[in-house]
Write a protein that holds these residues in place. Structure first.
Motif, PDB file in Angstrom:
ATOM      1  N   VAL A  12       0.840  -1.205   0.000  1.00 47.20           N
ATOM      2  CA  VAL A  12       0.000   0.000   0.000  1.00 47.20           C
ATOM      3  C   VAL A  12       0.873   1.253   0.000  1.00 47.20           C
ATOM      4  CG1 VAL A  12      -1.622   1.344   1.395  1.00 47.20           C
ATOM      5  CG2 VAL A  12      -2.005  -1.112   1.050  1.00 47.20           C
ATOM      6  N   SER A  17      -2.255   3.102  -3.305  1.00 45.41           N
ATOM      7  CA  SER A  17      -3.627   2.830  -3.735  1.00 45.41           C
ATOM      8  C   SER A  17      -4.070   1.485  -3.197  1.00 45.41           C
ATOM      9  CB  SER A  17      -3.722   2.837  -5.266  1.00 45.41           C
ATOM     10  OG  SER A  17      -4.970   2.332  -5.692  1.00 45.41           O
ATOM     11  N   LEU A  18      -5.191   1.477  -2.453  1.00 45.98           N
ATOM     12  CA  LEU A  18      -5.744   0.213  -1.965  1.00 45.98           C
ATOM     13  C   LEU A  18      -6.268  -0.636  -3.118  1.00 45.98           C
ATOM     14  CD1 LEU A  18      -7.743   1.533   1.143  1.00 45.98           C
ATOM     15  CD2 LEU A  18      -5.514   0.420   1.153  1.00 45.98           C
ATOM     16  N   SER A  19      -6.905  -0.001  -4.090  1.00 43.15           N
ATOM     17  CA  SER A  19      -7.475  -0.754  -5.208  1.00 43.15           C
ATOM     18  C   SER A  19      -6.385  -1.360  -6.078  1.00 43.15           C
ATOM     19  CB  SER A  19      -8.381   0.157  -6.044  1.00 43.15           C
ATOM     20  OG  SER A  19      -7.646   1.270  -6.536  1.00 43.15           O
ATOM     21  N   ALA A  22      -5.179  -4.398  -4.349  1.00 41.89           N
ATOM     22  CA  ALA A  22      -6.193  -5.459  -4.461  1.00 41.89           C
ATOM     23  C   ALA A  22      -6.096  -6.143  -5.820  1.00 41.89           C
ATOM     24  CB  ALA A  22      -7.582  -4.873  -4.253  1.00 41.89           C
ATOM     25  N   ARG A  23      -5.905  -5.361  -6.896  1.00 37.00           N
ATOM     26  CA  ARG A  23      -5.763  -5.964  -8.223  1.00 37.00           C
ATOM     27  C   ARG A  23      -4.511  -6.850  -8.292  1.00 37.00           C
ATOM     28  NH1 ARG A  23      -7.311  -0.785  -9.884  1.00 37.00           N
ATOM     29  NH2 ARG A  23      -5.123  -0.254 -10.338  1.00 37.00           N
ATOM     30  N   THR A  28     -10.175  -8.366  -2.861  1.00 37.34           N
ATOM     31  CA  THR A  28     -11.028  -7.179  -2.840  1.00 37.34           C
ATOM     32  C   THR A  28     -10.333  -6.046  -2.105  1.00 37.34           C
ATOM     33  OG1 THR A  28     -12.113  -7.799  -0.771  1.00 37.34           O
ATOM     34  CG2 THR A  28     -13.049  -8.673  -2.822  1.00 37.34           C
ATOM     35  N   GLN A  29     -10.793  -4.824  -2.399  1.00 37.22           N
ATOM     36  CA  GLN A  29     -10.245  -3.660  -1.706  1.00 37.22           C
ATOM     37  C   GLN A  29     -10.530  -3.715  -0.206  1.00 37.22           C
ATOM     38  OE1 GLN A  29     -10.738   0.134  -3.640  1.00 37.22           O
ATOM     39  NE2 GLN A  29     -10.856   1.226  -1.678  1.00 37.22           N
ATOM     40  N   SER A  33      -7.884  -3.353   2.919  1.00 38.74           N
ATOM     41  CA  SER A  33      -8.101  -2.394   3.996  1.00 38.74           C
ATOM     42  C   SER A  33      -8.090  -3.071   5.355  1.00 38.74           C
ATOM     43  CB  SER A  33      -9.430  -1.669   3.767  1.00 38.74           C
ATOM     44  OG  SER A  33      -9.653  -0.710   4.773  1.00 38.74           O
ATOM     45  N   ARG A  50      -6.355   8.558   4.078  1.00 37.05           N
ATOM     46  CA  ARG A  50      -7.075   8.315   2.838  1.00 37.05           C
ATOM     47  C   ARG A  50      -7.434   9.635   2.181  1.00 37.05           C
ATOM     48  NH1 ARG A  50      -7.455   4.464   6.384  1.00 37.05           N
ATOM     49  NH2 ARG A  50      -7.786   2.260   5.762  1.00 37.05           N
TER      50      ARG A  50
END
Length: 308
Positions: A12, A17-19, A22-23, A28-29, A33, A50
């Motif tokens: 992170v 970026s959390l997303s 995740a990718r 999942t995001q 988190s 954030r």
């Protein structure tokens, strides 16, 4: 707090970026988190802030990230090494043995093992006798010892690999060279080349000669079996030695090896502190050498005439 929590936090901080994390992790995001939130709960501090365009580490997050950047990479490297060791793909095997063992018993096994485990290292420590090997093994820091097996040794487990028949090494042209075999009476008053002091082979030979009532003289000695055989080939005296395949062939044109069937064979093999405590890599090396040595043992048995 888990290693996964720390690794995700590192990702992170790197991506912001959390997303994106995740990718990359195919999750999942909210799952990403949760890793960060678990760290924050245990530490009692916010680690990221954030923002509409992503996240940035807080002061506490920067401190943790700096520490992990140095330490987590080393830990991951160590874990990869441990995983390779557990699967028998890396690490080292430490062996203690006599000076001639690698040449006569291990050369084919070492080549085979290196081909199967190219990342592994082999460390050899030479000892003067099987007793010295067992003492070094018991002291720790070594995995395996190749020894001439004799009486049990406290705290050491032994595993026989190969039986070695005895032969009389004699120079071509000597009256004993044409014998089909050697009996105890044939050795009466011959000049034997003394085997290494404190060796199992010498002790076994002395007991057999004494029990057979045979009296021999010795005005020369050798530090190992190879030297004893060379001296015999040079005509210095006779050598009673275990039969090894390396002494048969064009490399010893003036040597004859005459069987001594009445002398019980020596048994050579592995000694360890505990077989069930060996690493997979050490077990793989021991098994590889045993397989090749057993084949060599069959080749070492002298023919009926002792000639090549």
């Amino acid at each position: 707090m888990t290693l996964d929590d720390l690794r995700v936090f590192m990702d992170v901080c790197r991506s912001g970026s959390l997303s994106a994390v995740a990718r990359d992790l195919d999750c999942t995001q909210p799952a990403v988190s949760q890793h960060v939130k678990r760290l924050e709960r245990e530490l009692g501090l916010a680690l990221v802030e954030r923002h509409p365009r992503g996240v940035v580490p807080t002061q506490a997050g920067r401190i943790l990230h700096a520490a992990l950047r140095d330490g987590l990479g080393s830990l991951d490297h160590a874990l990869r090494q441990l995983d390779a060791l557990a699967r028998g793909e890396g690490g080292s095997v430490r062996i203690t043995t006599g000076a001639t063992t690698v040449r006569h018993f291990m050369s084919a096994g070492v080549v085979d093992f290196r081909a199967r485990h190219p990342q592994a290292s082999l460390e050899f420590q030479t000892a003067n006798s099987s007793r010295d090997c067992c003492e070094a093994l018991a002291a720790g820091g070594l995995d395996l010892a190749w020894i001439t097996l004799d009486t049990p040794v406290r705290g050491i487990e032994q595993r026989p690999v190969v039986e070695l028949p005895w032969v009389l090494a004699v120079r071509e042209g000597d009256p004993l060279a044409d014998r089909s075999h050697i009996a105890p009476a044939d050795l009466e008053h011959v000049r034997l080349i003394g085997l290494p002091e404190n060796s199992t082979s010498r002790a076994r030979l002395d007991v057999w000669l004494g029990g057979s009532g045979v009296h021999v003289s010795s005005d020369s000695s050798a530090a190992d079996w190879d030297t004893a055989v060379l001296l015999a080939e040079l005509g210095v005296g006779y050598a009673v030695v275990p039969a090894l395949p390396g002494w048969r062939g064009p490399g010893h044109p003036d040597l004859r090896l005459v069987p001594i069937p009445d002398l019980p064979p020596l048994t050579a093999g592995w000694a360890v502190r505990r077989w069930d405590a060996l690493s997979p890599l050490a077990r793989a090396f021991a098994d590889t050498v045993a397989r090749h040595s057993a084949a060599l043992g069959a080749q070492a048995a002298p023919g009926s005439s002792g000639r090549r």
